[in-house]
Structures are given as structure tokens and as C-alpha cells.
Design a protein around this motif. Structure first.
Motif, mmCIF file in Angstrom:
data_model
loop_
_atom_site.group_PDB
_atom_site.id
_atom_site.type_symbol
_atom_site.label_atom_id
_atom_site.label_comp_id
_atom_site.label_asym_id
_atom_site.label_seq_id
_atom_site.Cartn_x
_atom_site.Cartn_y
_atom_site.Cartn_z
ATOM 1 N N PRO A 1 6.012 -2.108 -5.414
ATOM 2 C CA PRO A 1 4.997 -1.936 -4.372
ATOM 3 C C PRO A 1 3.779 -2.803 -4.654
ATOM 4 C CG PRO A 1 5.154 0.036 -5.739
ATOM 5 C CD PRO A 1 6.214 -0.896 -6.214
ATOM 6 N N VAL A 2 3.163 -3.290 -3.579
ATOM 7 C CA VAL A 2 1.939 -4.089 -3.744
ATOM 8 C C VAL A 2 0.756 -3.145 -3.526
ATOM 9 C CG1 VAL A 2 0.695 -6.121 -2.937
ATOM 10 C CG2 VAL A 2 3.184 -6.010 -2.682
ATOM 11 N N PRO A 3 -0.056 -2.897 -4.558
ATOM 12 C CA PRO A 3 -1.139 -1.921 -4.407
ATOM 13 C C PRO A 3 -2.187 -2.390 -3.404
ATOM 14 C CG PRO A 3 -0.864 -2.602 -6.705
ATOM 15 C CD PRO A 3 -0.011 -3.513 -5.887
ATOM 16 N N ALA A 4 -2.679 -1.451 -2.597
ATOM 17 C CA ALA A 4 -3.673 -1.783 -1.583
ATOM 18 C C ALA A 4 -4.896 -2.450 -2.200
ATOM 19 C CB ALA A 4 -4.083 -0.508 -0.841
ATOM 20 N N GLY B 1 0.850 -1.196 0.000
ATOM 21 C CA GLY B 1 0.000 0.000 0.000
ATOM 22 C C GLY B 1 0.882 1.241 0.000
ATOM 23 N N ASN B 2 0.540 2.239 0.840
ATOM 24 C CA ASN B 2 1.369 3.457 0.861
ATOM 25 C C ASN B 2 2.594 3.289 1.771
ATOM 26 O OD1 ASN B 2 0.540 3.827 3.513
ATOM 27 N ND2 ASN B 2 -1.024 5.330 2.989
ATOM 28 N N GLY B 3 2.681 2.153 2.461
ATOM 29 C CA GLY B 3 3.876 1.840 3.265
ATOM 30 C C GLY B 3 3.950 2.610 4.578
ATOM 31 N N ARG B 4 2.915 3.408 4.889
ATOM 32 C CA ARG B 4 3.002 4.234 6.115
ATOM 33 C C ARG B 4 2.511 3.492 7.359
ATOM 34 N NH1 ARG B 4 1.357 8.940 2.929
ATOM 35 N NH2 ARG B 4 -0.732 8.767 3.782
ATOM 36 N N GLN B 5 1.891 2.300 7.164
ATOM 37 C CA GLN B 5 1.380 1.545 8.309
ATOM 38 C C GLN B 5 2.546 0.987 9.139
ATOM 39 O OE1 GLN B 5 1.474 0.768 5.178
ATOM 40 N NE2 GLN B 5 1.209 -1.395 4.731
#
Ligand SMILES: NC(=O)c1ccc[n+]([C@@H]2O[C@H](COP(=O)([O-])OP(=O)(O)OC[C@H]3O[C@@H](n4cnc5c(N)ncnc54)[C@H](OP(=O)(O)O)[C@@H]3O)[C@@H](O)[C@H]2O)c1
Length: 300
Positions: free
Chosen positions: A252-255, A193-197
Motif C-alpha cells: 500500500p502507498v501511505p497517504a 491510502g485506505n483504498g476506499r476512494q
């Protein structure tokens, strides 16, 4: 000490069993397949099907780790029930053992250390999460809440209960790392996803130390966040792992792909909590691996 482990055949349980054995403790274990795992264990480990089968060999401490793996398959209603029941059945049986021991011998196990997970808090965006932080209500929270409540019933019989809310446990031979390493080694890793988690992580060595601390320190009870003091975001984790392996991680793996592919289970990967081990730090616990770099250096 005589120490009973449920789920002792698993990723955390095997390392704990080995350490307890080396430290001279007598290890008892429950398993759904006692005869299958006996050959992998030191010869004096006693394995039986249920905790309540140990009335004649009463443990002084119990470590509860058993449960169906959370990320093994899509969370259908049936699978959610299985994830919950696989934990509740064993945990209730531990409480039944405490009750039987109180009635028959007037002596109960001193302590129950029962696993739980960062999922207790649900998705918490970027705020700091201590043991006091109110949870976000979602399936992972409900699962951990009910599991913890079942374990806490052992206090009724005089057993001290400590709950270990584990972050992602890191070692090369299991858990999340064993799943992602092959992809990262091929250069196919990437942020999710956006990687912010946030991904609170903990080296398995420190998990074993945490369990030993909770067994030994009779002033410690209630919930403890079981993760390193420096949690990282998914993007930072991805960068650190790729750097350690000397591989690129540009995919990146899209959400949306995860939401479609995994359904509700995608919350495990797309959500997170910046979980901090506040109570372990207050208790003076010393982490051997405080930064992700140190942990990955050791493991890889
Ligand atoms: N590893 C992590 O990163 C992590 C993170 C947060 C929380 N946790 C929690 O901490 C505990 C220990 O983690 P782990 O990685 O060591 O677990 P694990 O290796 O996946 O499993 C532990 C044991 O649970 C038993 N088990 C598996 N499926 C079961 C089922 N359907 N019904 C009853 N028992 C079952 C198995 O023992 P037998 O086959 O011998 O019966 C297995 O060895 C787990 O409950 C897990 O949810 C782990």
C-alpha cells in the motif's frame, strides 16, 4: 460529416480519429505541432494550429480534448495556471470560430462535444454522484467548472454543447494504466491510502462511442458523466488489476507519503467520486464494458 478534433494527437483523440476515419468522416485537427503529427495520421486529415484557422473549411461537429496533462507534475501556482490556460485558450478559440462562422456564413457547427473530468465533482466520499450532485470546491472542480463554462459559450451562437465528464480512461497504450502497469507487473502495486476512494473508470472504446452518440443525438446537451455504470474503489481496482496480471499487490502507498511527495496533487489519488453515468443511461446508451473485469480482460 466534417469533424474537428482539438487534442486529436492524444490518448483519446488518436482512437477517436481512427474511428471517425474508418466511419468515413472527414477529420480536421488542431495541434501545437502540426508538422510533427501529420506523418502519424491518415493522409486526408487536415491539421492546423488553431480551430479559428478552419473558417474556410467549416466543421459540422467539434470535439474538444486538448489540454496540458493533469498529473504530469506537482501543482504549483504556475502549473495550475498552465493547466487552466491550456484548456481555456483552445476552448475560447473554438467559440471564436463559431462566432466567425455565424458572422461570415450564417451557419455554425451543429455540436461541440467538450471534455471535462470527474474532477468537476471534487472529493465526494462514498455517495452516488450523478450530473446533479453539487461539487466539492477544490482545484479540480474550479478547473473543470471554468473549462465547461468556456465551452458552453458556443450555445450563444446556436451550437449545441455537450460536456463529457470523463472518468479514468482505460487502455494499455496511455492514460493511467500505462503508468501503473509496469509497477503492477513487477508485483509492486498496492492500494493508495485506505483504498476506499472511488475511481470511476471507462474503457476507451466506450469513450469513443459516447462521443459519437453526443455528436449524433441532437436531443443531448449539457453535462454527461463519462464513466462505466459500475465504479470501483481504489482497493477493488488494485485487486482486479493484480488478479488480471497474476501478480501480488501487497504494497500500500501511505497517504502521508503522497501528501508530502505530491502536495495538493495528491487529492487526485486520495480523493474520488462514485460517479455514475446517469444521463447516458437515461439516454439508452449501451456500454460494451460495464464491469472492470470485462474491461481489463479485453485490454490485458
Ligand atoms: N485520459 C483520461 O483518463 C482522462 C480523464 C479525465 C479527463 N480527461 C481529459 O480529456 C482530455 C483528453 O484526454 P487525453 O488523455 O487524450 O489527453 P492527452 O493525451 O494528455 O492530451 C491531449 C492533447 O492535448 C494537447 N496538449 C498537451 N499539452 C498541452 C498544452 N500545454 N497546451 C495545449 N495543448 C496541450 C496535446 O496535443 P498537441 O501536442 O498535438 O497540441 C495532446 O495530444 C484531456 O483534456 C484530459 O484532461 C482525460
Amino acid at each position: 460529416m466534417r469533424i474537428l478534433i482539438t487534442g486529436g494527437s492524444g490518448f483519446v483523440g488518436q482512437a477517436l480519429c481512427q474511428r471517425l476515419h474508418e466511419d468515413g468522416h472527414r477529420v480536421l485537427m488542431t495541434s501545437r505541432h502540426p508538422s510533427r503529427i501529420l506523418s502519424q495520421l491518415p493522409s486526408d486529415v487536415e491539421v492546423r494550429r488553431w480551430a479559428s484557422d478552419f473558417v474556410d473549411l467549416p466543421p459540422e461537429a467539434i470535439v474538444n480534448l486538448a489540454g496540458a496533462p493533469i498529473a504530469a507534475s506537482r501543482w504549483s501556482e504556475g502549473r495550475k495556471q498552465e493547466l487552466l490556460e491550456s484548456r481555456l485558450e483552445i476552448t475560447r478559440d473554438i467559440v471564436a470560430l463559431c462566432e466567425q462562422l455565424q458572422v461570415s456564413q450564417g451557419r455554425v457547427p451543429d455540436v461541440l462535444v467538450s471534455a471535462s473530468a470527474m474532477g468537476y465533482y471534487g472529493d465526494q466520499d462514498e455517495r452516488d454522484v450523478s450530473e446533479e450532485t453539487p461539487p466539492h470546491d477544490e482545484f479540480s472542480h474550479q478547473l473543470c467548472r471554468d473549462w465547461e463554462a468556456a465551452a458552453s459559450k458556443a450555445t450563444q451562437f446556436g451550437t449545441r454543447v455537450a460536456i463529457l465528464r470523463l472518468g479514468l480512461v482505460l487502455e494499455a497504450d496511455g492514460g493511467m494504466l500505462a503508468k501503473v502497469l509496469p509497477l503492477f507487473k513487477l508485483g509492486l502495486g498496492g492500494r493508495i491510502g485506505n483504498g476506499r476512494q472511488y475511481m470511476p473508470w471507462v474503457h476507451r472504446f466506450d469513450v469513443v462511442e459516447m462521443i459519437l452518440t453526443l455528436i449524433q443525438r441532437n436531443d443531448l446537451q449539457g453535462p454527461f458523466n463519462g464513466s462505466a455504470p459500475q465504479p470501483v474503489t481504489n482497493a477493488a481496482f488494485t485487486r482486479a488489476l493484480a488478479k488480471q496480471l497474476g501478480r501480488p499487490a501487497w504494497l500500500p502507498v501511505p497517504a502521508i507519503a503522497l501528501k508530502v511527495g505530491l502536495g495538493e496533487m495528491s487529492t487526485l489519488l486520495l480523493g474520488g467520486a462514485k460517479m455514475l453515468p446517469s444521463r447516458f443511461q437515461e439516454a439508452g446508451f449501451t456500454f460494451r464494458f460495464s464491469t472492470l473485469g470485462e474491461a481489463l480482460d479485453d485490454i490485458l
